[in-house]
Design an enzyme around this catalytic site. Sequence first.
Site, short mmCIF file in Angstrom:
data_model
loop_
_atom_site.label_atom_id
_atom_site.label_comp_id
_atom_site.label_asym_id
_atom_site.label_seq_id
_atom_site.Cartn_x
_atom_site.Cartn_y
_atom_site.Cartn_z
N LYS A 85 0.82 -1.21 0.00
CA LYS A 85 0.00 0.00 0.00
C LYS A 85 0.86 1.26 0.00
O LYS A 85 0.50 2.26 -0.61
CB LYS A 85 -0.97 -0.01 1.18
CG LYS A 85 -1.94 -1.18 1.14
CD LYS A 85 -2.68 -1.28 -0.19
CE LYS A 85 -3.08 -2.70 -0.52
NZ LYS A 85 -3.68 -2.88 -1.84
N GLU A 129 -1.27 8.87 7.79
CA GLU A 129 -2.01 9.81 6.93
C GLU A 129 -2.90 10.68 7.79
O GLU A 129 -3.37 10.25 8.84
CB GLU A 129 -2.95 9.04 5.99
CG GLU A 129 -2.32 8.32 4.86
CD GLU A 129 -3.33 7.54 4.02
OE1 GLU A 129 -2.88 6.86 3.10
OE2 GLU A 129 -4.55 7.61 4.29
N HIS A 134 -15.44 -3.11 7.17
CA HIS A 134 -14.58 -3.03 5.98
C HIS A 134 -15.00 -3.98 4.87
O HIS A 134 -14.23 -4.27 3.97
CB HIS A 134 -13.11 -3.25 6.34
CG HIS A 134 -12.60 -2.24 7.32
ND1 HIS A 134 -12.63 -0.88 7.06
CD2 HIS A 134 -12.09 -2.36 8.57
CE1 HIS A 134 -12.14 -0.24 8.10
NE2 HIS A 134 -11.81 -1.11 9.04
N ARG A 147 -7.73 -6.84 -9.78
CA ARG A 147 -8.60 -7.99 -10.07
C ARG A 147 -9.96 -7.49 -10.56
O ARG A 147 -10.25 -6.30 -10.49
CB ARG A 147 -8.81 -8.78 -8.77
CG ARG A 147 -9.43 -7.88 -7.69
CD ARG A 147 -9.96 -8.61 -6.49
NE ARG A 147 -10.69 -7.69 -5.62
CZ ARG A 147 -10.13 -7.02 -4.62
NH1 ARG A 147 -8.85 -7.16 -4.33
NH2 ARG A 147 -10.87 -6.20 -3.89
C1 MV4 Z 1 -8.92 6.21 5.73
C2 MV4 Z 1 -10.04 6.79 6.34
C3 MV4 Z 1 -9.94 8.12 6.71
N1 MV4 Z 1 -8.80 8.81 6.48
N2 MV4 Z 1 -7.82 6.94 5.51
C4 MV4 Z 1 -10.64 1.75 5.55
C5 MV4 Z 1 -10.19 0.58 4.76
C6 MV4 Z 1 -9.01 1.01 3.98
N3 MV4 Z 1 -9.16 0.59 2.63
C7 MV4 Z 1 -8.94 2.49 4.15
N4 MV4 Z 1 -9.92 2.87 5.10
C8 MV4 Z 1 -10.02 4.16 5.53
N5 MV4 Z 1 -8.92 4.94 5.32
C9 MV4 Z 1 -7.76 8.20 5.89
N6 MV4 Z 1 -6.64 8.91 5.69
C10 MV4 Z 1 -11.17 6.01 6.55
C11 MV4 Z 1 -11.15 4.69 6.16
C12 MV4 Z 1 -12.36 3.94 6.45
C13 MV4 Z 1 -13.18 3.50 5.43
C14 MV4 Z 1 -12.89 3.76 4.10
C15 MV4 Z 1 -13.71 3.30 3.10
C16 MV4 Z 1 -14.85 2.60 3.43
C17 MV4 Z 1 -15.17 2.33 4.74
C18 MV4 Z 1 -14.34 2.77 5.77
C19 MV4 Z 1 -14.67 2.50 7.08
C20 MV4 Z 1 -13.83 2.93 8.07
C21 MV4 Z 1 -12.68 3.64 7.75
#
Ligand code: MV4
Length: 516
Positions: free
Chosen positions: A116, A200, A235, A293
């Site tokens: 990542k 981040e 998630h 994918r």
């Molecule tokens: C984040 C975020 C807020 N700020 N990054 C969750 C899974 C991973 N793919 C990245 N995620 C997140 N990253 C920053 N800088 C909030 C999330 C997040 C989230 C993102 C997409 C869909 C659902 C989520 C649920 C909780 C947190």
Amino acid sequence: MFRKLLIANRGEIAVRVIRACREMDISPVAVYSEADATALHVRLADEAYLIGPPASSESYLRIKRIVEAARGCGAEAIHPGYGFLAENADFSRAVAAAGLVFIGPPAEVMELMGSKINARRAAAAAGAPVVPGTTEPLTSLGEARATAARFGYPVMLKAAAGGGGKGMRLVVVEEDIASAFEAARSEAAAAFGDDAIYLEKAVERPRHIEIQIFADTHGSVVHLGERECSIQRRHQKVIEECPSPIDDGTLRARMGETAVQVARAAAYVGAGTIEFLVSDVTREFYFLEMNTRLQVEHPVTELVTGIDLVREQIMVANGAPLSFTQEDIRWRGHAIECRLYAEDPDNNFLPSPGRITSLRVPAGPNVRDDGGVYAGAEVSIYYDPMISKLAVWGRTRGEAIERMRRALGEYTVGGIKTTLPFFREIMRDEEFIAAQLDTGFIERFNERRDARRGTRGGDEREGRTSDRTIERDLAAIAAALAFAQDAQAPAQFQSGERPASKWRLSGRMASLNTRA
Ligand code: MV4
């Protein structure tokens, strides 16, 4: 064109690929575990090969056995589906070494995007906006503290190797950074065998919106628009839509262009998805990850663009140029997909395995069901309990919601618990109808739902342990055992789109601990 193609997967996605093969006059070959001898994908294929015992680590994750099955039957290509080996560079190399075609991007791109932090760096270098933060792993708690102070709280700590929320911690105040740093590290080490962490700035009220891209081996790269995937639970996506209700026409163009730039810079080939976080507050978007994918939710893109993504994957893998240009792509109407699970929504989404005694699948105008089961089939405990994806199309979002209500009303699954009642409620939920879809939606919805029914109360308030609590604890213990048993599988096999249910179970266990 290929004459014979092996599908290294099971369930609905194996069935989806078999359907594309049939339409292209390619002979589909299935592989299966001992638990899947009578599964739908085995019944629909021309040939099927047993590759091992029920545990994924001994069957659907066994590279050698799968490649041997393909060679043995004279298949010329392998489609990996999603999950299992779909993003495993060693698998794609083994397929190529056997003289077969892997239906996916080059191994190097899979490796780049699998990390990542490297993906983030590559995206930034390609000109994509990334969330402000570090491009190198943090070397100490002191550095984490100083960096967080520089960017300003709240911040997110994330696993460099990870994705999908594992090893991720939100830190709202400085007092919590030490414990969060340690927790993120040990979770990352356990999940990925790599404890590197980066930082981040946290995006407020984030939405998850992703762009479907497609590239061929002749230098064409296009995007097929966005999917709104903000409705998630632990998630895992629950409902997806195309278009995103917040798209004003410029968001798609800007995000699409960015996604194409990233794919081009990475020398991408085939179907891919670029995930973005979009702030519901500022409407700014940031590159998050790239998935190399076909995704579970690809049908909503197919319904709105009319393009068959699996057919296109197979064509591109065979060396054909894309069958459409960027200008050819038109987005028409609105599609919504519900992921139907064999889970009990009234019991903390506890898996509900067992025999499906009866099944009535909705049909009629603009309704599509991508299922992996039939009446009489067994939903096993060994794999992800998703049994089908119900997708509908309407000219507008409102029409699509009405159609989804109708389709959900027709659907009956006997013998096991499913998430059908949960979706029927969401389709009548005011926040959903108003498209207030940030990533906190399901939590808020479940609170409204629990409040309506007065669950989680009674006995506990009076100091007794209810049956519900005992049942939940038993589920947690069972999940812990299953998790411990299968923990020897390398972490890379455990990522991706829910190859097995153990992560969800362990996540559920963690939530039970905090909620108890
Ligand atoms: C984040 C975020 C807020 N700020 N990054 C969750 C899974 C991973 N793919 C990245 N995620 C997140 N990253 C920053 N800088 C909030 C999330 C997040 C989230 C993102 C997409 C869909 C659902 C989520 C649920 C909780 C947190």
